[in-house]
Structure formats: structure tokens, C-alpha cells
Design a protein around this motif. Structure first.
Motif, PDB file in Angstrom:
ATOM      1  N   PHE A 165       0.839  -1.199   0.000  1.00  8.52           N
ATOM      2  CA  PHE A 165       0.000   0.000   0.000  1.00  8.52           C
ATOM      3  C   PHE A 165       0.877   1.253   0.000  1.00  8.52           C
ATOM      4  CE2 PHE A 165      -2.459  -3.426   1.769  1.00  8.52           C
ATOM      5  CZ  PHE A 165      -3.693  -3.291   1.153  1.00  8.52           C
ATOM      6  N   PRO A 166       1.598   1.502  -1.090  1.00 11.86           N
ATOM      7  CA  PRO A 166       2.492   2.661  -1.127  1.00 11.86           C
ATOM      8  C   PRO A 166       1.709   3.974  -1.195  1.00 11.86           C
ATOM      9  CG  PRO A 166       2.427   1.603  -3.267  1.00 11.86           C
ATOM     10  CD  PRO A 166       1.628   0.728  -2.332  1.00 11.86           C
ATOM     11  N   PRO A 167       2.285   5.038  -0.653  1.00 13.43           N
ATOM     12  CA  PRO A 167       1.649   6.355  -0.759  1.00 13.43           C
ATOM     13  C   PRO A 167       1.806   6.904  -2.178  1.00 13.43           C
ATOM     14  CG  PRO A 167       3.774   6.561   0.297  1.00 13.43           C
ATOM     15  CD  PRO A 167       3.543   5.089   0.090  1.00 13.43           C
ATOM     16  N   ARG A 168       0.996   7.893  -2.481  1.00 12.57           N
ATOM     17  CA  ARG A 168       1.108   8.564  -3.772  1.00 12.57           C
ATOM     18  C   ARG A 168       2.167   9.650  -3.721  1.00 12.57           C
ATOM     19  NH1 ARG A 168      -3.693  11.728  -5.361  1.00 12.57           N
ATOM     20  NH2 ARG A 168      -2.289  13.348  -6.026  1.00 12.57           N
ATOM     21  N   ALA A 169       2.108  10.510  -2.715  1.00  9.50           N
ATOM     22  CA  ALA A 169       3.028  11.647  -2.640  1.00  9.50           C
ATOM     23  C   ALA A 169       3.756  11.756  -1.297  1.00  9.50           C
ATOM     24  CB  ALA A 169       2.265  12.949  -2.909  1.00  9.50           C
ATOM     25  N   ILE A 170       3.245  11.100  -0.272  1.00 11.11           N
ATOM     26  CA  ILE A 170       3.876  11.180   1.048  1.00 11.11           C
ATOM     27  C   ILE A 170       5.239  10.515   0.982  1.00 11.11           C
ATOM     28  CG2 ILE A 170       3.710  10.460   3.473  1.00 11.11           C
ATOM     29  CD1 ILE A 170       0.612  10.656   3.066  1.00 11.11           C
ATOM     30  N   THR A 171       6.256  11.208   1.493  1.00 10.93           N
ATOM     31  CA  THR A 171       7.627  10.708   1.384  1.00 10.93           C
ATOM     32  C   THR A 171       8.198  10.190   2.698  1.00 10.93           C
ATOM     33  OG1 THR A 171       8.480  12.946   1.734  1.00 10.93           O
ATOM     34  CG2 THR A 171       8.160  12.223  -0.556  1.00 10.93           C
ATOM     35  N   ARG A 172       7.667  10.668   3.823  1.00  9.55           N
ATOM     36  CA  ARG A 172       8.224  10.250   5.117  1.00  9.55           C
ATOM     37  C   ARG A 172       7.204  10.518   6.212  1.00  9.55           C
ATOM     38  NH1 ARG A 172      13.227  12.992   8.237  1.00  9.55           N
ATOM     39  NH2 ARG A 172      11.802  14.728   7.990  1.00  9.55           N
ATOM     40  N   VAL A 173       7.199   9.615   7.208  1.00 11.68           N
ATOM     41  CA  VAL A 173       6.387   9.812   8.410  1.00 11.68           C
ATOM     42  C   VAL A 173       7.258   9.439   9.596  1.00 11.68           C
ATOM     43  CG1 VAL A 173       4.316   9.126   9.692  1.00 11.68           C
ATOM     44  CG2 VAL A 173       4.245   9.264   7.187  1.00 11.68           C
ATOM     45  N   GLU A 174       7.266  10.313  10.590  1.00 13.03           N
ATOM     46  CA  GLU A 174       7.976  10.008  11.830  1.00 13.03           C
ATOM     47  C   GLU A 174       7.097  10.418  13.003  1.00 13.03           C
ATOM     48  OE1 GLU A 174      11.622  12.207  11.258  1.00 13.03           O
ATOM     49  OE2 GLU A 174      10.804  13.954  12.280  1.00 13.03           O
ATOM     50  N   ALA A 175       7.361   9.804  14.140  1.00 11.99           N
ATOM     51  CA  ALA A 175       6.604  10.091  15.349  1.00 11.99           C
ATOM     52  C   ALA A 175       7.573  10.259  16.508  1.00 11.99           C
ATOM     53  CB  ALA A 175       5.620   8.964  15.640  1.00 11.99           C
ATOM     54  N   GLN A 176       7.122  11.008  17.490  1.00  8.88           N
ATOM     55  CA  GLN A 176       7.976  11.289  18.645  1.00  8.88           C
ATOM     56  C   GLN A 176       7.101  11.541  19.870  1.00  8.88           C
ATOM     57  OE1 GLN A 176      10.195  14.985  18.344  1.00  8.88           O
ATOM     58  NE2 GLN A 176      11.963  14.023  19.300  1.00  8.88           N
ATOM     59  N   ILE A 177       7.501  10.961  21.000  1.00 11.85           N
ATOM     60  CA  ILE A 177       6.894  11.323  22.273  1.00 11.85           C
ATOM     61  C   ILE A 177       7.570  12.635  22.656  1.00 11.85           C
ATOM     62  CG2 ILE A 177       6.492  10.678  24.674  1.00 11.85           C
ATOM     63  CD1 ILE A 177       5.184   8.722  22.682  1.00 11.85           C
ATOM     64  N   ILE A 178       6.802  13.725  22.688  1.00 13.71           N
ATOM     65  CA  ILE A 178       7.406  15.043  22.919  1.00 13.71           C
ATOM     66  C   ILE A 178       7.215  15.536  24.349  1.00 13.71           C
ATOM     67  CG2 ILE A 178       7.347  15.730  20.512  1.00 13.71           C
ATOM     68  CD1 ILE A 178       4.840  17.401  21.155  1.00 13.71           C
ATOM     69  N   GLY A 179       6.459  14.816  25.161  1.00 16.59           N
ATOM     70  CA  GLY A 179       6.275  15.191  26.554  1.00 16.59           C
ATOM     71  C   GLY A 179       5.528  14.099  27.293  1.00 16.59           C
ATOM     72  N   PHE A 180       5.861  13.935  28.561  1.00 20.15           N
ATOM     73  CA  PHE A 180       5.218  12.892  29.349  1.00 20.15           C
ATOM     74  C   PHE A 180       5.362  13.274  30.810  1.00 20.15           C
ATOM     75  CE2 PHE A 180       5.067   7.960  29.859  1.00 20.15           C
ATOM     76  CZ  PHE A 180       3.773   8.055  30.323  1.00 20.15           C
ATOM     77  N   ASP A 181       4.229  13.402  31.488  1.00 17.58           N
ATOM     78  CA  ASP A 181       4.262  13.705  32.918  1.00 17.58           C
ATOM     79  C   ASP A 181       3.156  12.925  33.618  1.00 17.58           C
ATOM     80  OD1 ASP A 181       1.837  15.142  32.533  1.00 17.58           O
ATOM     81  OD2 ASP A 181       2.902  17.038  32.289  1.00 17.58           O
ATOM     82  N   ASP A 182       2.808  13.320  34.827  1.00 16.32           N
ATOM     83  CA  ASP A 182       1.796  12.592  35.596  1.00 16.32           C
ATOM     84  C   ASP A 182       0.388  12.733  35.032  1.00 16.32           C
ATOM     85  OD1 ASP A 182       3.687  11.655  37.364  1.00 16.32           O
ATOM     86  OD2 ASP A 182       3.394  13.291  38.789  1.00 16.32           O
ATOM     87  N   HIS A 183       0.172  13.649  34.099  1.00 15.34           N
ATOM     88  CA  HIS A 183      -1.174  13.923  33.608  1.00 15.34           C
ATOM     89  C   HIS A 183      -1.386  13.572  32.136  1.00 15.34           C
ATOM     90  CE1 HIS A 183      -1.741  15.943  37.395  1.00 15.34           C
ATOM     91  NE2 HIS A 183      -0.666  16.656  37.148  1.00 15.34           N
ATOM     92  N   LEU A 184      -0.363  13.785  31.294  1.00  8.79           N
ATOM     93  CA  LEU A 184      -0.512  13.618  29.849  1.00  8.79           C
ATOM     94  C   LEU A 184       0.726  12.999  29.221  1.00  8.79           C
ATOM     95  CD1 LEU A 184      -1.839  17.196  28.951  1.00  8.79           C
ATOM     96  CD2 LEU A 184      -3.210  15.112  28.936  1.00  8.79           C
TER      97      LEU A 184
END
Length: 180
Positions: free
Chosen positions: A12-31
Motif C-alpha cells: 500500500f504505497p503512498p502517492r506523494a507522502i515521502t516520510r512519516v515520523e513520530a515522537q513522544i514530545i512530553g510525558f508527565d503525571d497527567h498527559l
């Protein structure tokens, strides 16, 4: 925090999307805050804002997902997040078995920013939606582009077909934040 490169399923290749990345950008006692970056997003189908609230079947169009399975267990949690403002959280007793709604003290905060060649999707998920930590983690995305092209993005694709529930997709670990 670590950045996770997601890869599209080869069938299932994309048509135009070239890259996807994800990151946990914050983590505490609430979120826990997570960010997905989609490069080549010019033809990305973005579901229109429809208000906050739970909704099933978000995966039928552009949707961002997080799966968490506590260490040593078969149970896991699936969290679906849509640019429409809608979300879902499910508890499973085992592989695709025993699905039920996972309670949340409040709704996730969801936002999408679009640039000329990329999109940033941010979500802040209430801590009580998460299972016990540390947990094996899978970060995924289903991305629909104009013309109906859908690509399925994950850290690992172990099956002949996209299956984010497959235990092999849980390729990273989410530990409790320090000081918790």
C-alpha cells in the motif's frame, strides 16, 4: 525524546507522502504528548473538524494511532486520533479479542498544523487512558491521499497485510516518566 521512523506497508504505497515520523514530545503525571510529522502531505485527506468526542472506525480515513501492551501481558490498549477532533480508546484482552471502550477522565487534545510540504499532528492523551507502564509500544498511521490512496505506516510490518495489532508491531517501549 526518541524519534521513530514509520514505514509504509509495501502493498500500500503512498502517492506523494515521502516520510512519516513520530515522537513522544512530553510525558508527565497527567498527559503523554505525541507528535507525528508527515512529509509530502500536499494531497493528504484531512477529515473536517467535527467536534470533540468518541467515534468508532476512525481508521477509514487519515488517522493516527498508538498501541500499548504492558510488559508480560496479552492485554493491550489501542488509541485512535483523528484530525477531525474525534478519538477512540479500546481495551483488548488479547490479540484482536475482547474489545471494549477504555475509559478516559477527559478527552485527548488534538491538533493539526499544515505547512506547504508537511503536516504536524499533535495529541495530548490523558495518562489514565494508558495501561500500566512500562509497556511495549506501536506507533502507527493510516494516511489517505486525494484519489482514495491509503497507506499504512508502522515501525514494523510483520504480516503480508497491514495489521497494527500484530504483537511484532510493538517494536518500542514506553516507560513511565522519571519521577513518577
Amino acid at each position: 525524546m526518541q524519534t521513530y521512523q514509520l514505514h509504509f506497508h509495501p502493498d500500500f504505497p503512498p502517492r506523494a507522502i515521502t516520510r512519516v515520523e513520530a515522537q513522544i514530545i512530553g510525558f508527565d503525571d497527567h498527559l503523554v504528548r505525541i507528535r507525528w510529522r508527515v512529509d509530502g502531505s500536499g494531497s493528504l485527506v484531512v477529515p473536517p473538524y467535527s467536534g470533540r468526542g468518541r467515534q468508532d472506525e476512525l481508521w477509514r480515513t487519515t488517522c493516527f494511532e498508538l498501541f500499548l501492551r504492558p510488559e508480560g501481558g496479552q492485554e493491550y490498549v489501542e488509541i485512535n486520533l483523528s484530525p477531525s477532533g474525534r478519538w477512540a480508546a479500546y481495551q483488548f484482552s488479547g490479540y484482536r479479542d475482547g474489545m471494549s471502550n477504555r475509559p478516559a477522565s477527559r478527552e485527548p487534545e488534538i491538533g493539526l498544523r499544515e505547512g506547504s510540504t508537511f503536516a504536524i499532528f499533535d495529541a495530548a492523551i490523558p495518562r489514565d487512558v494508558l495501561p500500566q507502564l512500562p509497556a511495549a509500544m506501536a506507533i502507527t498511521a493510516i494516511l489517505e491521499e486525494e484519489g482514495g490512496t491509503k497507506s499504512y505506516w508502522a515501525m514494523v510490518h510483520p504480516q503480508a497485510k497491514p495489521d497494527f495489532h500484530d504483537p511484532a508491531c510493538f517494536a518500542a517501549t514506553l516507560a513511565a516518566p522519571q519521577g513518577s
